[in-house]
Design an enzyme around this catalytic site. Structure first.
Site, mmCIF file in Angstrom:
data_model
loop_
_atom_site.group_PDB
_atom_site.id
_atom_site.type_symbol
_atom_site.label_atom_id
_atom_site.label_comp_id
_atom_site.label_asym_id
_atom_site.label_seq_id
_atom_site.Cartn_x
_atom_site.Cartn_y
_atom_site.Cartn_z
ATOM 1 N N GLY A 1 -18.368 -9.033 29.000
ATOM 2 C CA GLY A 1 -18.840 -7.912 28.210
ATOM 3 C C GLY A 1 -20.048 -7.303 28.889
ATOM 4 O O GLY A 1 -20.710 -7.954 29.704
ATOM 5 N N GLN B 1 -27.593 -2.453 29.810
ATOM 6 C CA GLN B 1 -27.521 -3.297 31.005
ATOM 7 C C GLN B 1 -27.224 -2.473 32.260
ATOM 8 O O GLN B 1 -27.273 -3.013 33.367
ATOM 9 C CB GLN B 1 -26.476 -4.392 30.825
ATOM 10 C CG GLN B 1 -26.879 -5.428 29.787
ATOM 11 C CD GLN B 1 -25.857 -6.539 29.686
ATOM 12 O OE1 GLN B 1 -24.858 -6.421 28.985
ATOM 13 N NE2 GLN B 1 -26.089 -7.625 30.415
ATOM 14 N N CYS C 1 -25.541 -14.509 30.746
ATOM 15 C CA CYS C 1 -25.788 -13.081 30.596
ATOM 16 C C CYS C 1 -25.923 -12.456 31.980
ATOM 17 O O CYS C 1 -26.620 -13.006 32.843
ATOM 18 C CB CYS C 1 -27.059 -12.843 29.786
ATOM 19 S SG CYS C 1 -27.475 -11.096 29.562
ATOM 20 N N LEU C 2 -25.282 -11.315 32.187
ATOM 21 C CA LEU C 2 -25.357 -10.645 33.478
ATOM 22 C C LEU C 2 -26.767 -10.158 33.779
ATOM 23 O O LEU C 2 -27.100 -9.931 34.947
ATOM 24 C CB LEU C 2 -24.379 -9.465 33.514
ATOM 25 C CG LEU C 2 -22.906 -9.817 33.271
ATOM 26 C CD1 LEU C 2 -22.040 -8.585 33.426
ATOM 27 C CD2 LEU C 2 -22.443 -10.939 34.192
ATOM 28 N N HIS D 1 -23.070 -11.365 21.225
ATOM 29 C CA HIS D 1 -23.969 -11.265 22.379
ATOM 30 C C HIS D 1 -24.221 -9.799 22.742
ATOM 31 O O HIS D 1 -25.375 -9.386 22.938
ATOM 32 C CB HIS D 1 -23.333 -12.002 23.562
ATOM 33 C CG HIS D 1 -24.119 -11.979 24.823
ATOM 34 N ND1 HIS D 1 -24.710 -13.106 25.353
ATOM 35 C CD2 HIS D 1 -24.401 -10.971 25.698
ATOM 36 C CE1 HIS D 1 -25.333 -12.796 26.481
ATOM 37 N NE2 HIS D 1 -25.149 -11.501 26.717
ATOM 38 N N GLU D 2 -23.140 -9.004 22.809
ATOM 39 C CA GLU D 2 -23.301 -7.596 23.196
ATOM 40 C C GLU D 2 -24.004 -6.792 22.104
ATOM 41 O O GLU D 2 -24.814 -5.899 22.400
ATOM 42 C CB GLU D 2 -21.939 -6.986 23.530
ATOM 43 C CG GLU D 2 -21.190 -7.675 24.659
ATOM 44 C CD GLU D 2 -22.011 -7.851 25.923
ATOM 45 O OE1 GLU D 2 -22.872 -6.997 26.201
ATOM 46 O OE2 GLU D 2 -21.816 -8.860 26.619
ATOM 47 N N HIS E 1 -27.673 -7.144 22.461
ATOM 48 C CA HIS E 1 -28.245 -6.296 23.513
ATOM 49 C C HIS E 1 -28.646 -4.932 22.966
ATOM 50 O O HIS E 1 -29.712 -4.398 23.296
ATOM 51 C CB HIS E 1 -27.227 -6.090 24.639
ATOM 52 C CG HIS E 1 -27.272 -7.121 25.698
ATOM 53 N ND1 HIS E 1 -28.400 -7.390 26.452
ATOM 54 C CD2 HIS E 1 -26.315 -7.970 26.166
ATOM 55 C CE1 HIS E 1 -28.136 -8.344 27.323
ATOM 56 N NE2 HIS E 1 -26.880 -8.718 27.174
#
Length: 217
Positions: A74, A79, A125-126, A167-168, A171
């Site tokens: 995701g 991000q 996480c990216l 999670h997204e 963000h």
């Protein structure tokens, strides 16, 4: 446990087949992924108010490609340094069903506390490249929002896909998964990132090259 006969859901709807690399990624251009410490990750994102525009479609395409290059499940708009309430995903659930899509202006609808089951599993996480830590999340969730044309969407997730949706959504409210950790574990995650940062970014450069794109190392 009964396994689902549906193998792929795109925007919450079953499809007979779907390519490994979605068409959005084929149209996109890679963008730099923001990292912990950057201000855009720490503020609530703005509502999207214009739909059906070429700019919005291009952003979604770029986000899909960027997510694939980074081997993510995701990716939220902040991000890629865009403070809009939007995220994309390509994520399996615990029954092996692949979920693919985007959702704009999402609102998370969590189970009430009496019916909420928290599962603690490893999460990454990216924007915290190389770190992985155990984080408690509810085992199911529903996200309500719209697609890029303004059509309503209701996406239900269970297991790992529910974790991805939560999670997204975090963000877009200016939160990272490391905010849910103890102070000690948060320091551990940042140490992992420091140790593995160069290796992770090098893998992204190689993945982009394999897909015909160039990234700065």
């Amino acid at each position: 446990m009964v396994r689902s006969a549906v193998r792929v859901l795109v925007q919450g709807k079953p499809v007979d087949s779907y390519p490994a690399l979605p068409p959005e990624a084929g149209r996109g251009s890679p963008r730099r992924i923001t990292e912990v410490g950057e201000e855009v990750l720490r503020r609530s994102c703005r509502e999207v108010t214009e739909f059906g525009t070429p700019e919005l479609s291009a952003l979604i395409d770029d986000m899909f490609l960027t997510m694939y290059i980074a081997d993510g499940a995701g990716l939220a708009a902040n991000q890629v340094d865009v403070d809009l309430r939007l995220f994309v995903y390509d994520c399996p659930d615990d029954h092996g069903v692949r979920h693919i899509g985007h959702i704009i202006n999402p609102v998370l609808d969590q189970p009430d506390p009496a019916h909420r089951l928290l599962i603690e599993e490893t999460e990454g996480c990216l924007s915290v490249p190389g770190a992985r830590m155990d984080v408690p999340r509810t085992d199911r969730t529903v996200v309500r929002g719209v697609d890029k044309d303004g059509n309503p969407l209701v996406i239900e997730g269970t297991g790992y896909f529910a974790r991805c949706l939560q999670h997204e959504a975090d963000h877009l409210s200016g939160h990272l998964y490391i905010d849910r950790l103890s102070k000690r574990d948060r320091k551990d995650a940042l140490r992992q990132m420091a140790d593995r940062h160069e290796e992770v970014l090098a893998r992204r450069v190689e993945k982009a090259k394999a897909l015909g794109h160039q990234l700065q190392p």
